[in-house]
Write an enzyme that holds these catalytic residues in place. Sequence first.
Site, PDB file in Angstrom:
ATOM      1  N   LEU A  64       0.834  -1.205   0.000  1.00 10.08           N
ATOM      2  CA  LEU A  64       0.000   0.000   0.000  1.00 10.08           C
ATOM      3  C   LEU A  64       0.869   1.256   0.000  1.00 10.08           C
ATOM      4  O   LEU A  64       2.039   1.213   0.372  1.00 10.08           O
ATOM      5  CB  LEU A  64      -0.917  -0.040   1.224  1.00 10.08           C
ATOM      6  CG  LEU A  64      -1.914  -1.219   1.193  1.00 10.08           C
ATOM      7  CD1 LEU A  64      -2.313  -1.650   2.582  1.00 10.08           C
ATOM      8  CD2 LEU A  64      -3.123  -0.850   0.349  1.00 10.08           C
ATOM      9  N   PRO A  65       0.278   2.392  -0.420  1.00 11.31           N
ATOM     10  CA  PRO A  65       1.074   3.616  -0.622  1.00 11.31           C
ATOM     11  C   PRO A  65       1.714   4.180   0.643  1.00 11.31           C
ATOM     12  O   PRO A  65       2.885   4.548   0.635  1.00 11.31           O
ATOM     13  CB  PRO A  65       0.066   4.623  -1.199  1.00 11.31           C
ATOM     14  CG  PRO A  65      -1.064   3.805  -1.717  1.00 11.31           C
ATOM     15  CD  PRO A  65      -1.115   2.582  -0.837  1.00 11.31           C
ATOM     16  N   THR A  95       5.858   0.753   2.750  1.00 12.82           N
ATOM     17  CA  THR A  95       6.808   1.537   3.535  1.00 12.82           C
ATOM     18  C   THR A  95       6.001   2.510   4.379  1.00 12.82           C
ATOM     19  O   THR A  95       5.308   3.379   3.839  1.00 12.82           O
ATOM     20  CB  THR A  95       7.768   2.309   2.611  1.00 12.82           C
ATOM     21  OG1 THR A  95       8.542   1.362   1.870  1.00 12.82           O
ATOM     22  CG2 THR A  95       8.707   3.193   3.428  1.00 12.82           C
ATOM     23  N   LYS A 171      14.952   0.064   5.926  1.00 12.55           N
ATOM     24  CA  LYS A 171      14.615   0.754   4.684  1.00 12.55           C
ATOM     25  C   LYS A 171      14.812   2.259   4.807  1.00 12.55           C
ATOM     26  O   LYS A 171      15.450   2.880   3.959  1.00 12.55           O
ATOM     27  CB  LYS A 171      13.162   0.458   4.301  1.00 12.55           C
ATOM     28  CG  LYS A 171      12.591   1.403   3.253  1.00 12.55           C
ATOM     29  CD  LYS A 171      12.308   0.759   1.933  1.00 12.55           C
ATOM     30  CE  LYS A 171      11.976   1.789   0.871  1.00 12.55           C
ATOM     31  NZ  LYS A 171      10.664   1.580   0.250  1.00 12.55           N
ATOM     32  N   LYS A 246       8.853  11.496   0.892  1.00 10.66           N
ATOM     33  CA  LYS A 246       8.051  10.690   1.823  1.00 10.66           C
ATOM     34  C   LYS A 246       8.958   9.860   2.743  1.00 10.66           C
ATOM     35  O   LYS A 246       8.794   9.872   3.960  1.00 10.66           O
ATOM     36  CB  LYS A 246       7.121   9.756   1.038  1.00 10.66           C
ATOM     37  CG  LYS A 246       6.344   8.783   1.918  1.00 10.66           C
ATOM     38  CD  LYS A 246       5.916   7.539   1.159  1.00 10.66           C
ATOM     39  CE  LYS A 246       5.460   6.451   2.112  1.00 10.66           C
ATOM     40  NZ  LYS A 246       5.235   5.156   1.431  1.00 10.66           N
TER      41      LYS A 246
END
Lengths: 306, 306, 306, 306
Positions: A64-65, A95, A171, A246
């Site tokens: 998912l975004p 993420t 990450k 982001k």
Amino acid sequence: MGFHMANNLVAKTDNKIIIHDVFKPSVDRFMSHNREGSSRANAIDIASNPKEVAERAAVVITMLPATPQVESVYMGNNGLVEGVRSDSLVIDCSTVDVLCAKAMASEVVNKGGKAVDAPVSGGIGGAQAGTLTFMVGADSEDTFRLAEPHLQPMARKVWYCGANGNGQVAKICNNMLLGISMIGVCETMQLGVKMGMDSKLLAEIINTSTGRCWSSDTYNPVPGVLPNVPSSNGYQGGFGNTLMAKDLRLATNAANEAKSTVMLGALASQIYNQVSSTEEYAKLDFSSIFKWLQQGSGVPDRKIKD
Amino acid sequence: MGFHMANNLVAKTDNKIIIHDVFKPSVDRFMSHNREGSSRANAIDIASNPKEVAERAAVVITMLPATPQVESVYMGNNGLVEGVRSDSLVIDCSTVDVLCAKAMASEVVNKGGKAVDAPVSGGIGGAQAGTLTFMVGADSEDTFRLAEPHLQPMARKVWYCGANGNGQVAKICNNMLLGISMIGVCETMQLGVKMGMDSKLLAEIINTSTGRCWSSDTYNPVPGVLPNVPSSNGYQGGFGNTLMAKDLRLATNAANEAKSTVMLGALASQIYNQVSSTEEYAKLDFSSIFKWLQQGSGVPDRKIKD
Amino acid sequence: MGFHMANNLVAKTDNKIIIHDVFKPSVDRFMSHNREGSSRANAIDIASNPKEVAERAAVVITMLPATPQVESVYMGNNGLVEGVRSDSLVIDCSTVDVLCAKAMASEVVNKGGKAVDAPVSGGIGGAQAGTLTFMVGADSEDTFRLAEPHLQPMARKVWYCGANGNGQVAKICNNMLLGISMIGVCETMQLGVKMGMDSKLLAEIINTSTGRCWSSDTYNPVPGVLPNVPSSNGYQGGFGNTLMAKDLRLATNAANEAKSTVMLGALASQIYNQVSSTEEYAKLDFSSIFKWLQQGSGVPDRKIKD
Amino acid sequence: MGFHMANNLVAKTDNKIIIHDVFKPSVDRFMSHNREGSSRANAIDIASNPKEVAERAAVVITMLPATPQVESVYMGNNGLVEGVRSDSLVIDCSTVDVLCAKAMASEVVNKGGKAVDAPVSGGIGGAQAGTLTFMVGADSEDTFRLAEPHLQPMARKVWYCGANGNGQVAKICNNMLLGISMIGVCETMQLGVKMGMDSKLLAEIINTSTGRCWSSDTYNPVPGVLPNVPSSNGYQGGFGNTLMAKDLRLATNAANEAKSTVMLGALASQIYNQVSSTEEYAKLDFSSIFKWLQQGSGVPDRKIKD
């Protein structure tokens, strides 16, 4: 991303695949893509909501975004968590905030299931080729071992990073350093060129010296220094400024949470936020910081006035 | 540096060597070091000032701490420029302001000689082993070719960087990127560890991902991640914070001159200036930023208060 | 600036005025402006170069754009220093490097004259109205007292700042803080407005609280908060981004020289350099940072993408 | 804070006061303080938990350290929200995340009550003297008018800032600008003094020029420039570095949420985080950044090495 990842699961496994996407056209696109002459077409079912996916599948993979979408898919009405079974293994490849990753995992565990966070790097290209890198956080190495075979069909490399949330930590740490390095390379190349150095020569010297980094030797932001990178293609494609902005917000939020000092990380985050807030740069690869430095607000030739 | 560089010239060439150092004990040390059983001892002479060196030697090599010393050695009373001959080749290996490098070169040229700037990287170790990297700025490739053989005995690599001053440009560009990368790695490792990642695992992930850089894979700042680096030896030896602070000042001065935007470079410069202004950190390697982040003003255990 | 300053000297003193400008039209403009019905017209003479001005005038006042012009006017061919007399008092009102101010002063002193640096604040408006603030560096209070009466006709306030060069120090210190405060106000107002606050209300709260500063209560960068400021007039007029960028370069160069840590100062300097390197912002007042933050690279409506 | 605020409510109103603090000794301290010869002693009751306070009082005022405490006091077991009545007015004076302020308000509204966020500035001194500034967010001016009279006994000034959460927005906006200004003043004064200016003279010039701000003219960080400020008292008392670090974290989190660029704000946040992570500076006033700049890691005399 999800489209390509699921395609690899269809193509490289014998598992029955149950898919769901809140955006109906994505489901249609996936079905038609896999129906055409695929012997596996009948192995694909469509679920009407996340809960149904969890009820019908022992292994659930979500992509998912961002944090809000993960929260609603997991905790919303007919959400994934409602359907979790005692034998469920839930793998979230999104993420998101470390706190969100930990919270979703414990919701799944509270329902008797197992959960791992497994954010990826490698982009659309890696998703399509099945060469993604997965960074996995899990409550134990056993749980990691359960998830690993389900990620392998989509992966070049699957890392076990420790406790739930550590996949996200790995990450955002890598991407924070990437964001810093890229701006550093852009500033350095821009300075050298303005001082009269040839850009290819400067890159060659840096790449064999202590300034060497991926942003310089593999993804150089100066047009013409390397072939087949976004900078040599008008900064098209690649990893967008908005995505880097982001990830840097996630990194600085995490640093605020941990009270960890990230001076360059915080500044890099602000630079990407500023750049990605513009029509022109929101569409470009994150190496376009070089263009931004060179052109200021987009004038073809930087005209210095004093 | 000069001591080791000259030793290599004595050991690896048949040239007569004429030395000068304003600090007499350095001369004595050099002479005694080369007298002991050296067949070349009689090949070494001492000059009483820079002018005399230039008058007696066709090739002059200078290695000085910073801009002010270069200006006085070249332009001062009995200075090097006074002694320049029509067949002189003057090679300055000091790291100085680009403007200073250009100015000294034109002074030499005005006296009919040739001049190149050839700053080095590789540190004391490289100077001793004769494995320095030279970045050379010269008015033409011919002039560069004249200088190259005289640098080879001290070098692993000799780069031709273009016009006079470009040697300095290449050096400060690489070191600006190095300073940025190192702080970026320190912030990233510190954040990951505080969030619960194992430092060796995080470094391994980064070193095989897009965050990869020399500061992480070859000179990691976290104690214990790599053997034989300053961070695993109490940040002793290596490249001092004060030297990095100096190079970053040169880089930001150059950026001011060129009106080139260096946001991360300017902040990295301030961080190294702040760190190197303290008794404790002035003595340590530039990777000790990790310790600084972790310990703030040097308290053994970072105690968060809120 | 020089045009308006000299007009005040003509209008408010009985002194004979000898003028010079390398740009002939400026001289013509000045002459015609003061010829029209001025009883003082015959009190004005034109000199053909700086040396002649110094030879003919006991008090010399210079106002120049930046360091290079000061160096050539003082030290160039037929330069001012050549004409200095034993009774000369030389007042430089330019804003330049502290090192330059000190060097020019000692050149004048070497010729037997006296010299002060007296940079101004107040802009074109203050120059025209004769309400400039002068910050004066002089070798002694006596020398300051000699210069003071010659500055009063152009001044609201004349400060004695101590040794030669301190006039420049006071000016760049104030302007560095101004540049930091203005960006701080722009970021703060932008954040508050994006979070839903009314801009006038937020400004009113800040102006009566601990965030109060000149950039907020007298020169607010948000259009409509205050009348008669550049932000309410399309950021026209006022103090340009390029001038602020110049002063911040002087400040950071001075900090590099003094090894004084200026983290926010260095970042503010980079922000103004980036902004002033663009066609659009080079022309605007330094409060236009608010517009830059709001519009990124100049898109009418900031469109956030994620 | 709460101790002093409640004392003013006891002393200046006729209301019955029902208090609760999870830390029993605070309750005892408050009771004994108000028992001694106070005619109002019998007007004070103790509740055993937040729920009981809400059940018994029509107006509830909370003052807590940070977001986690607010969440547990409002939403925890026997939490405040459980006890909310249809006629309840809940006023939270804590400084917390804007999202938290909005969330707690809607929880109260869902129970039929009214809620406002009313963070304060003025510190312990203001709380004791009853001269706090309240910044109030409320769903309507009517709700604000209901809360205002209950804050007046503790206040010098009560601002209506608009919707729920805007009280927090106003507070963090002002404090972000304050944090930026203070570091700016510290850097500026440090630079000027190192360049040879007298600190009182430089402050006087700045305070009558465009650099003027509260941090310089009311709270100057240089020892001896102003009497009765923390900097002239070893940086004791005042507003601690850890509190400023907390408010700047709230500001940068809000900016991340709003995708609003805060370059200086983000860097100021990191500087206060770094400083407040040390034993020595965690205890000192936020103007001690001047000392930090001057002394690096705390060496009595800044010794520059190069």
